[in-house]
Design a protein around this motif. Structure first.
Motif, PDB file in Angstrom:
ATOM      1  N   LYS A 120       1.024  -1.100   0.026  1.00 24.82           N
ATOM      2  CA  LYS A 120       0.011  -0.015   0.023  1.00 24.82           C
ATOM      3  C   LYS A 120       0.969   1.253  -0.057  1.00 24.82           C
ATOM      4  CE  LYS A 120      -3.696   2.360   2.399  1.00 24.82           C
ATOM      5  NZ  LYS A 120      -4.510   2.367   4.113  1.00 24.82           N
ATOM      6  N   ILE A 121       0.797   2.164  -1.071  1.00 23.52           N
ATOM      7  CA  ILE A 121       1.511   3.276  -1.255  1.00 23.52           C
ATOM      8  C   ILE A 121       0.665   4.503  -0.865  1.00 23.52           C
ATOM      9  CG2 ILE A 121       3.028   4.544  -2.714  1.00 23.52           C
ATOM     10  CD1 ILE A 121       3.465   2.230  -4.318  1.00 23.52           C
ATOM     11  N   THR A 122       1.292   5.356   0.097  1.00 19.94           N
ATOM     12  CA  THR A 122       0.481   6.423   0.520  1.00 19.94           C
ATOM     13  C   THR A 122       1.182   7.753   0.405  1.00 19.94           C
ATOM     14  OG1 THR A 122      -0.823   5.160   2.119  1.00 19.94           O
ATOM     15  CG2 THR A 122      -0.842   7.557   2.338  1.00 19.94           C
ATOM     16  N   LEU A 123       0.747   8.868  -0.345  1.00 19.58           N
ATOM     17  CA  LEU A 123       1.224  10.257  -0.267  1.00 19.58           C
ATOM     18  C   LEU A 123       0.869  10.933   0.952  1.00 19.58           C
ATOM     19  CD1 LEU A 123       1.755   9.212  -3.165  1.00 19.58           C
ATOM     20  CD2 LEU A 123       1.671  11.458  -3.956  1.00 19.58           C
ATOM     21  N   ARG A 144       3.716   0.405   2.673  1.00 17.35           N
ATOM     22  CA  ARG A 144       3.493  -0.422   3.913  1.00 17.35           C
ATOM     23  C   ARG A 144       3.051  -1.864   3.324  1.00 17.35           C
ATOM     24  NH1 ARG A 144       3.537   1.581   8.784  1.00 17.35           N
ATOM     25  NH2 ARG A 144       3.546   3.927   9.013  1.00 17.35           N
ATOM     26  N   ALA A 145       3.796  -2.949   3.940  1.00 12.95           N
ATOM     27  CA  ALA A 145       3.540  -4.368   3.748  1.00 12.95           C
ATOM     28  C   ALA A 145       2.029  -4.550   4.110  1.00 12.95           C
ATOM     29  CB  ALA A 145       4.588  -5.224   4.391  1.00 12.95           C
ATOM     30  N   VAL A 182       9.146   0.932   3.287  1.00 13.34           N
ATOM     31  CA  VAL A 182       9.800   1.968   2.148  1.00 13.34           C
ATOM     32  C   VAL A 182       9.377   3.282   2.481  1.00 13.34           C
ATOM     33  CG1 VAL A 182      10.063   0.392   0.163  1.00 13.34           C
ATOM     34  CG2 VAL A 182       7.914   1.585   0.599  1.00 13.34           C
ATOM     35  N   LEU A 183      10.183   4.461   2.140  1.00 15.54           N
ATOM     36  CA  LEU A 183       9.642   5.830   2.472  1.00 15.54           C
ATOM     37  C   LEU A 183      10.585   6.689   1.774  1.00 15.54           C
ATOM     38  CD1 LEU A 183       8.960   7.421   5.737  1.00 15.54           C
ATOM     39  CD2 LEU A 183      10.700   8.491   4.439  1.00 15.54           C
ATOM     40  N   ALA A 240      11.735  -4.920  -0.497  1.00 15.67           N
ATOM     41  CA  ALA A 240      10.691  -4.081  -0.929  1.00 15.67           C
ATOM     42  C   ALA A 240      11.512  -3.309  -2.049  1.00 15.67           C
ATOM     43  CB  ALA A 240      10.264  -3.099   0.296  1.00 15.67           C
ATOM     44  N   SER A 241      12.312  -4.012  -2.853  1.00 13.23           N
ATOM     45  CA  SER A 241      13.026  -3.198  -3.967  1.00 13.23           C
ATOM     46  C   SER A 241      12.105  -2.569  -5.055  1.00 13.23           C
ATOM     47  CB  SER A 241      14.068  -4.181  -4.382  1.00 13.23           C
ATOM     48  OG  SER A 241      13.467  -5.185  -5.237  1.00 13.23           O
ATOM     49  N   ASP A 242      10.941  -3.277  -5.409  1.00  5.57           N
ATOM     50  CA  ASP A 242      10.013  -2.724  -6.301  1.00  5.57           C
ATOM     51  C   ASP A 242       9.469  -1.312  -5.819  1.00  5.57           C
ATOM     52  OD1 ASP A 242      10.977  -4.504  -8.144  1.00  5.57           O
ATOM     53  OD2 ASP A 242       9.294  -5.925  -8.171  1.00  5.57           O
TER      54      ASP A 242
END
Length: 579
Positions: A9-12, A69-70, A77-78, A109-111
């Motif tokens: 889950k990617i959050t801005l 987040r996983a 990642v950040l 989390a390299s991708d």
């Protein structure tokens, strides 16, 4: 703003959400844990650095963080960013002060960066994002999998490094910087210590920067000063040291601590002490001190700074990454690359355009008629004219007993950076400061008067010299080591206030106090105001340098007044020939 990329889950996070994050101890601890888990993380990706930078640059940049987040909710990642409040620019946190900009992630989390960049392209109204420079070890194997119209450009940049185990200080730690007083290296560990010297550091930095490339880091960006003061408040983040002679800062370093290494950040030195290489001495003493404190590497940072790279014991390469979210941005980048590799003829055309632009600025500054008249007068003077440059002398025994000129400052480089050309005919800021640095490094002294943020007067003093030049190419041989007062300038709107006369009095007193028995000053014969000021102080006419121009050719000779000819008068008379 949340997006799902595969199982992540990617959050801005916008400014308000970042503010909540920075005040939440648990989330800060989570960020710190990710820093420790990331093999390529640097201090510039830590919450401590981000918190300081966000706080200082809040008026101009809004915080923006991209996090991933996983499925179990763990932060993996950040990428810390900021968006300009006055434009749509998006930069990495720390720009332009941080030499390493990028994301942090766990090895699993390299991708992440693929989804993060795609999210930035969708959610942000920006054309591109530049990360300068990616920390060493940042994975780049994902680049060939980029999709969605996003284009990338990378550039390898050399990075010099110093192995502190290989550095030795070749001389005593108390090198003699001025012949009598030893220099000492002082470490600054608290805000009051740094605050006491940062204005002097800023002046040295701006003077050197403007002389080299026209930029003044502190003057151009007033928040720079506050950033360093804020960073030193963060425990274990900043290493600062100054090299002093007495109470005078002759060199300084302020850099970020990055685990077992320290980044060579802001390095300054006083041009007045350049003859004794305070910059080199600072680096040698700093390297030894860092080694004694347990650091293993001094990171000279990526770039082509030859002065820094000469100090390196080895080097590697890091990369700058530019992400183009819009086709027009990539097209502009491609066009710029083509222009950089343009053939000589194209560059010549660009040079002509630059000269045309300079002429336009001059015309707009002076007006068309005055500009043409000034150009015509200059051409005529070199076509057919006779010019005189007068050299005046004054024995030390006749120096006026006055305290006039006490309000002028000596070697005040913070005054020099206030210089601004009055018209297009005068030196640019870069040209003026480059010349000032050269003169100070040669041991000359400058006297200044500034008010309301402007340099109103400057003048120079050369000590212990046997030569003096003229505006027309002469060289006067002076009797014995003498002091020469020269290069007086007063801002046109400040003329008539007696600044030149006060400056002459001050320089004469200082020259006499330094043991000189004879003082000289030169002026063009047609400058009636300056001649009056000089003669009023007590100077007598000593010699005249003559230049006769005939259709581009010039004949020079020197004649001497009744004060006595110089020992080399016969040699100067031989200059009476056409050239």
């Amino acid at each position: 703003m949340a997006r799902t990329s595969r199982d992540m889950k990617i959050t801005l996070l916008d400014a308000s959400e970042v503010a909540r994050l920075l005040s939440d101890r648990d989330r800060l601890a989570e960020w710190e844990q990710l820093v420790r888990a990331c093999p390529w993380a640097t201090a510039y990706q830590t919450p401590a650095f981000a918190r300081a930078w966000y706080a200082v640059y809040r008026p101009t940049f809004a915080p923006l963080i991209v996090e991933g987040r996983a499925p179990n909710g763990a932060l993996v990642v950040l990428l810390a960013l900021a968006s300009g409040r006055r434009n749509e620019e998006v930069v990495a946190v720390g720009a332009p002060h941080a030499p390493y900009q990028g994301w942090i992630a766990t090895s699993a989390a390299s991708d992440f960066i693929l989804g993060a960049l795609a999210a930035c392209g969708r959610e942000l109204s920006v054309d591109q994002l530049t990360l300068r420079h990616l920390p060493k070890g940042t994975p780049l194997d994902w680049m060939h999998r980029i999709r969605g119209g996003v284009r990338l450009a990378t550039r390898a940049v050399r990075r010099g490094l110093v192995s502190l185990d290989d550095i030795t200080v070749e001389a005593s730690p108390h090198h003699d910087l001025n012949g009598t007083v030893p220099g000492r290296l002082e470490t600054l560990t608290a805000r009051p210590q740094l605050e006491a010297v940062i204005d002097e550091i800023a002046s040295q930095c701006d003077l050197r920067g403007a002389a080299r490339n026209g930029g003044m880091p502190f003057r151009d960006d007033p928040q720079t000063r506050q950033l360093y003061l804020t960073l030193i408040d963060e425990p274990g983040l900043l290493h600062a040291a100054v090299l002093k002679v007495g109470d005078t800062v002759v060199a300084s370093h302020v850099g970020v601590i990055n685990g077992p290494s320290v980044s060579l950040g802001l390095v300054t030195c006083s041009p007045a002490h350049a003859a004794r290489s305070p910059r080199r001495l600072l680096l040698l003493l700093l390297a030894r001190q860092l080694h004694d404190e347990g650091y293993r590497v001094l990171d000279l940072n990526p770039g082509d700074d030859e002065a820094r790279n000469r100090f390196a014991t080895h080097a590697d390469h890091v990369h700058t990454l530019t992400v183009f979210f819009r086709r027009r941005a990539y097209a502009a980048h491609a066009a710029a690359r083509l222009a950089a590799h343009a053939p000589r003829r194209t560059r010549a055309i660009m040079g002509i355009a630059s000269r045309v632009s300079k002429v336009r600025r001059r015309v707009s500054s002076l007006g068309l008629a005055p500009s043409l008249l000034a150009t015509l007068q200059g051409r005529l003077a070199r076509c057919w004219s006779l010019r005189e440059f007068r050299m005046y002398g004054l024995p030390a025994s006749e120096v006026p007993k006055t305290e006039s000129g006490a309000d002028l400052r000596r070697d005040a480089i913070d005054d020099l950076v206030l210089y601004r050309p009055f018209s297009a005919n005068e030196m640019s800021v870069k040209e003026f400061l480059a010349e000032a640095v050269q003169r100070l490094e040669e041991g000359q002294h400058v006297y200044t008067f500034a008010a309301n943020g402007a340099l109103l007067h400057y003048s120079w003093l050369i000590e212990r010299t046997g030569r003096a030049g003229s505006d027309f190419g002469h060289e006067f041989g002076l009797p014995g080591p003498a002091a020469v007062l020269w290069s007086d300038y007063t801002w046109p709107e400040a003329r008539g206030r007696g600044l030149q006369t006060r400056s002459i009095h001050r320089r004469l007193r200082d020259a006499a106090a330094a043991g000189h028995t004879m003082m000289f000053i030169g002026v063009r014969a047609e400058n009636a105001v300056s001649r009056h000021n000089i003669e009023k102080v007590g100077f007598g006419h000593w010699a005249s340098g003559w230049a006769e121009y005939r259709f581009g050719r010039v004949k020079r000779w020197i004649t001497y007044a009744q004060m006595g000819e110089a020992p080399e008068a016969a040699a100067h008379a031989a200059q009476h020939a056409w050239k």
